[in-house]
Design a protein around this motif. Sequence first.
Motif, PDB file in Angstrom:
ATOM      1  N   PHE A 166       0.851  -1.191   0.000  1.00 29.57           N
ATOM      2  CA  PHE A 166       0.000   0.000   0.000  1.00 29.57           C
ATOM      3  C   PHE A 166       0.888   1.243   0.000  1.00 29.57           C
ATOM      4  CE2 PHE A 166       1.062  -0.692   4.389  1.00 29.57           C
ATOM      5  CZ  PHE A 166       1.134   0.572   4.958  1.00 29.57           C
ATOM      6  N   ASN A 167       0.285   2.379  -0.349  1.00 27.38           N
ATOM      7  CA  ASN A 167       0.991   3.658  -0.382  1.00 27.38           C
ATOM      8  C   ASN A 167       0.869   4.321   0.980  1.00 27.38           C
ATOM      9  OD1 ASN A 167       2.041   6.201  -0.864  1.00 27.38           O
ATOM     10  ND2 ASN A 167       1.010   6.468  -2.827  1.00 27.38           N
ATOM     11  N   VAL A 304      10.978   9.029   3.880  1.00 32.89           N
ATOM     12  CA  VAL A 304      11.903   8.407   4.843  1.00 32.89           C
ATOM     13  C   VAL A 304      11.465   6.978   5.147  1.00 32.89           C
ATOM     14  CG1 VAL A 304      12.849   8.509   7.181  1.00 32.89           C
ATOM     15  CG2 VAL A 304      12.563  10.621   5.868  1.00 32.89           C
ATOM     16  N   LEU A 305      10.170   6.789   5.376  1.00 34.70           N
ATOM     17  CA  LEU A 305       9.667   5.439   5.651  1.00 34.70           C
ATOM     18  C   LEU A 305       9.897   4.516   4.457  1.00 34.70           C
ATOM     19  CD1 LEU A 305       6.305   6.318   7.464  1.00 34.70           C
ATOM     20  CD2 LEU A 305       8.431   5.556   8.521  1.00 34.70           C
ATOM     21  N   LEU A 306       9.703   5.031   3.255  1.00 29.85           N
ATOM     22  CA  LEU A 306       9.920   4.228   2.052  1.00 29.85           C
ATOM     23  C   LEU A 306      11.394   3.871   1.891  1.00 29.85           C
ATOM     24  CD1 LEU A 306       8.599   3.025  -0.494  1.00 29.85           C
ATOM     25  CD2 LEU A 306       9.136   5.170  -1.665  1.00 29.85           C
ATOM     26  N   PHE A 307      12.280   4.820   2.124  1.00 29.93           N
ATOM     27  CA  PHE A 307      13.717   4.544   2.048  1.00 29.93           C
ATOM     28  C   PHE A 307      14.089   3.433   3.028  1.00 29.93           C
ATOM     29  CE2 PHE A 307      16.136   8.248  -0.066  1.00 29.93           C
ATOM     30  CZ  PHE A 307      15.152   8.386  -1.030  1.00 29.93           C
ATOM     31  N   LEU A 308      13.594   3.543   4.258  1.00 29.44           N
ATOM     32  CA  LEU A 308      13.921   2.549   5.277  1.00 29.44           C
ATOM     33  C   LEU A 308      13.356   1.181   4.914  1.00 29.44           C
ATOM     34  CD1 LEU A 308      13.373   4.706   8.480  1.00 29.44           C
ATOM     35  CD2 LEU A 308      15.558   3.883   7.592  1.00 29.44           C
ATOM     36  N   ALA A 309      12.168   1.161   4.288  1.00 31.68           N
ATOM     37  CA  ALA A 309      11.576  -0.110   3.864  1.00 31.68           C
ATOM     38  C   ALA A 309      12.431  -0.790   2.797  1.00 31.68           C
ATOM     39  CB  ALA A 309      10.159   0.124   3.343  1.00 31.68           C
ATOM     40  N   HIS A 310      13.049   0.007   1.931  1.00 28.87           N
ATOM     41  CA  HIS A 310      13.888  -0.528   0.857  1.00 28.87           C
ATOM     42  C   HIS A 310      15.326  -0.783   1.298  1.00 28.87           C
ATOM     43  CE1 HIS A 310      11.473  -0.470  -2.871  1.00 28.87           C
ATOM     44  NE2 HIS A 310      10.806   0.515  -2.309  1.00 28.87           N
ATOM     45  N   GLU A 452       7.718  -2.969  11.528  1.00 28.91           N
ATOM     46  CA  GLU A 452       8.819  -3.319  10.633  1.00 28.91           C
ATOM     47  C   GLU A 452       8.385  -3.037   9.206  1.00 28.91           C
ATOM     48  OE1 GLU A 452      11.735  -7.078   9.438  1.00 28.91           O
ATOM     49  OE2 GLU A 452      10.260  -7.284  11.058  1.00 28.91           O
ATOM     50  N   LEU A 453       9.190  -2.294   8.486  1.00 32.05           N
ATOM     51  CA  LEU A 453       8.825  -1.855   7.145  1.00 32.05           C
ATOM     52  C   LEU A 453       9.498  -2.718   6.086  1.00 32.05           C
ATOM     53  CD1 LEU A 453       9.478   1.943   7.829  1.00 32.05           C
ATOM     54  CD2 LEU A 453       7.258   0.778   7.919  1.00 32.05           C
ATOM     55  N   SER A 454       8.786  -2.987   5.015  1.00 33.49           N
ATOM     56  CA  SER A 454       9.369  -3.727   3.896  1.00 33.49           C
ATOM     57  C   SER A 454       8.756  -3.243   2.597  1.00 33.49           C
ATOM     58  CB  SER A 454       9.138  -5.242   4.057  1.00 33.49           C
ATOM     59  OG  SER A 454       7.745  -5.530   4.051  1.00 33.49           O
ATOM     60  N   ALA A 455       9.471  -3.446   1.503  1.00 36.55           N
ATOM     61  CA  ALA A 455       8.990  -3.013   0.194  1.00 36.55           C
ATOM     62  C   ALA A 455       9.601  -3.906  -0.873  1.00 36.55           C
ATOM     63  CB  ALA A 455       9.360  -1.558  -0.059  1.00 36.55           C
ATOM     64  N   GLU A 456       8.969  -3.941  -2.041  1.00 39.30           N
ATOM     65  CA  GLU A 456       9.470  -4.747  -3.150  1.00 39.30           C
ATOM     66  C   GLU A 456      10.264  -3.881  -4.119  1.00 39.30           C
ATOM     67  OE1 GLU A 456       6.161  -6.667  -4.963  1.00 39.30           O
ATOM     68  OE2 GLU A 456       5.888  -8.096  -3.321  1.00 39.30           O
ATOM     69  N   GLY A 457      11.189  -4.524  -4.840  1.00 33.92           N
ATOM     70  CA  GLY A 457      11.932  -3.821  -5.875  1.00 33.92           C
ATOM     71  C   GLY A 457      13.063  -2.969  -5.330  1.00 33.92           C
ATOM     72  N   LYS A 458      13.605  -2.098  -6.194  1.00 38.46           N
ATOM     73  CA  LYS A 458      14.701  -1.200  -5.831  1.00 38.46           C
ATOM     74  C   LYS A 458      14.236   0.248  -5.905  1.00 38.46           C
ATOM     75  CE  LYS A 458      18.807  -1.774  -7.375  1.00 38.46           C
ATOM     76  NZ  LYS A 458      19.949  -1.889  -8.300  1.00 38.46           N
ATOM     77  N   LEU A 459      14.708   1.035  -4.957  1.00 36.74           N
ATOM     78  CA  LEU A 459      14.323   2.440  -4.928  1.00 36.74           C
ATOM     79  C   LEU A 459      14.694   3.166  -6.209  1.00 36.74           C
ATOM     80  CD1 LEU A 459      15.126   3.798  -1.351  1.00 36.74           C
ATOM     81  CD2 LEU A 459      12.968   4.003  -2.558  1.00 36.74           C
ATOM     82  N   GLU A 460      15.896   2.891  -6.705  1.00 31.99           N
ATOM     83  CA  GLU A 460      16.370   3.611  -7.886  1.00 31.99           C
ATOM     84  C   GLU A 460      15.547   3.294  -9.136  1.00 31.99           C
ATOM     85  OE1 GLU A 460      19.901   3.326  -5.098  1.00 31.99           O
ATOM     86  OE2 GLU A 460      18.329   1.981  -5.811  1.00 31.99           O
ATOM     87  N   ASP A 461      14.786   2.193  -9.097  1.00 37.70           N
ATOM     88  CA  ASP A 461      13.964   1.826 -10.253  1.00 37.70           C
ATOM     89  C   ASP A 461      12.619   2.541 -10.260  1.00 37.70           C
ATOM     90  OD1 ASP A 461      15.934   0.123 -11.139  1.00 37.70           O
ATOM     91  OD2 ASP A 461      15.070  -1.657 -10.170  1.00 37.70           O
TER      92      ASP A 461
END
Length: 473
Positions: A166-167, A304-310, A452-461
């Motif tokens: 989710f966003n 910031v939360l997204l960066f930490l998740a990645h 605990e934060l997590s995300a799929e893929g790479k930030l730079e993409d």
Amino acid sequence: MDLLKGCIISVVLIIVYWFLWRWRNKRVLMLATQLPGPTALPILGNALMFMTKPEEQLKKIAALLEQYGDYIRFWLGPDLVIVIKDPNDIRCLLTSNKMNQKGPAYDYMTPFIGKGILTGGPKWRVYRKIANPSYNKKSIETFKDVFNEEAEALTNVLKRRDNNIFNVYFDVLQCTTRSVCRTLMGLSTDDIAELKYLDEVIHETQNIYSLIFTKMTRWWLQIPFIYWLTGNYRKQLYYQRIVDGLITEIIEKRRKSLSNEENYGVSVVDRFILNGLSETEIKLESFALFTTSQEASAKIASGVLLFLAHLPEWQTKVYEEIVQVMDDDSVSEEQIRGLENLDMVYKEVLRYLSIAALIQRTVEEDVTISNGKFTLPSGTVVAIPIHEVHRDSRFWDEPLKIKPERFHPENQKNRDPNAFIPFSLGAMDCLGRVYATTLIKTIVIRVLRHVELSAEGKLEDLDLHVAISVKFA
């Protein structure tokens, strides 16, 4: 025959106007030739170059900087625009008393926020002086409990989320909006619940910004008839109506509280009221501070939360640092100052996702740059491409990669400090920088303690959307 005659007369008048303009502005033209830049057409200047999609226009500027260097000159019709990327000149110009007015791009925001703190104008200093005490460290210290309560509420929302993607931005936006309402706007939780237009304004904020940027970057929409014909004027009136409805409600509640001597003079709205500003001034300045405080804070906090998740290794570092520094969940300013790893991630977000991609100033008196090599004449529009400065490989190792460690004190020693200007500089810098930093870090700390934060893929993409500010598309 009459049509042909009319066309000939029109062409002659345009040519005469062009020669008269060149004669009246011969000094400006002479000074402009000293700077590198693309060849300009008569009358149009370089306007055709920028007749492209809004998201492509900043890429055009980036390409020109790559071609010509740190200083480029181009003409938009009769307006001379100088783009400056040299960090030392940027500092000198932004802190100069010869450049204390915003550029013409900010005029497109005035239907919503008027001529004031954010957009410049004859009274921006007066408004800023009135608002300033609500943003100083003493006031922000009194906001600590509100920041913690709203960050705790956000944490509870995130804890109830399932494992689906989710966003996080929209949950964070609710948190920052309530924080701004309870601090800068001076409202109670009961007051917030009674605001009829709040949810609607929150929902439409990005659309308002999109409308402003679209009109700013598409010249044909600046023709009133076309703006009306395309339905954009109708949209603007709708947005103005809901914004006015929200701010009117807020002002009414604050007037009522002030008459009862409740929370006397603490909020920025109170200060505008008590200093005798007109109703229109209070509305415009209050909304300017409301929208910039809640929206920008939400964008950076969710970043910031997204960066930490990645970046799980950085999430672990920040979490362990938080546990070491904090005794309980309540976040204080002293504890925030002790979180070095969090600060590195926060600054990397500010670098990668610039709050303002490009800012403008208008030269009020002739000023020299590049050690006296170039003179900027009065009336010139100066553009500072912050997004490009923050990605300049001369100052940033692998600038397109996300590396919080670049802000470790040891890694900053040899970097020009003027290459990092997330909040601008000088008298017209970001009024809310300390407020936003404290709110954002409080949110991140409270969330990371329990989620605990997590995300799929790479930030730079992830694709970037570069407009008024920079965000992930």
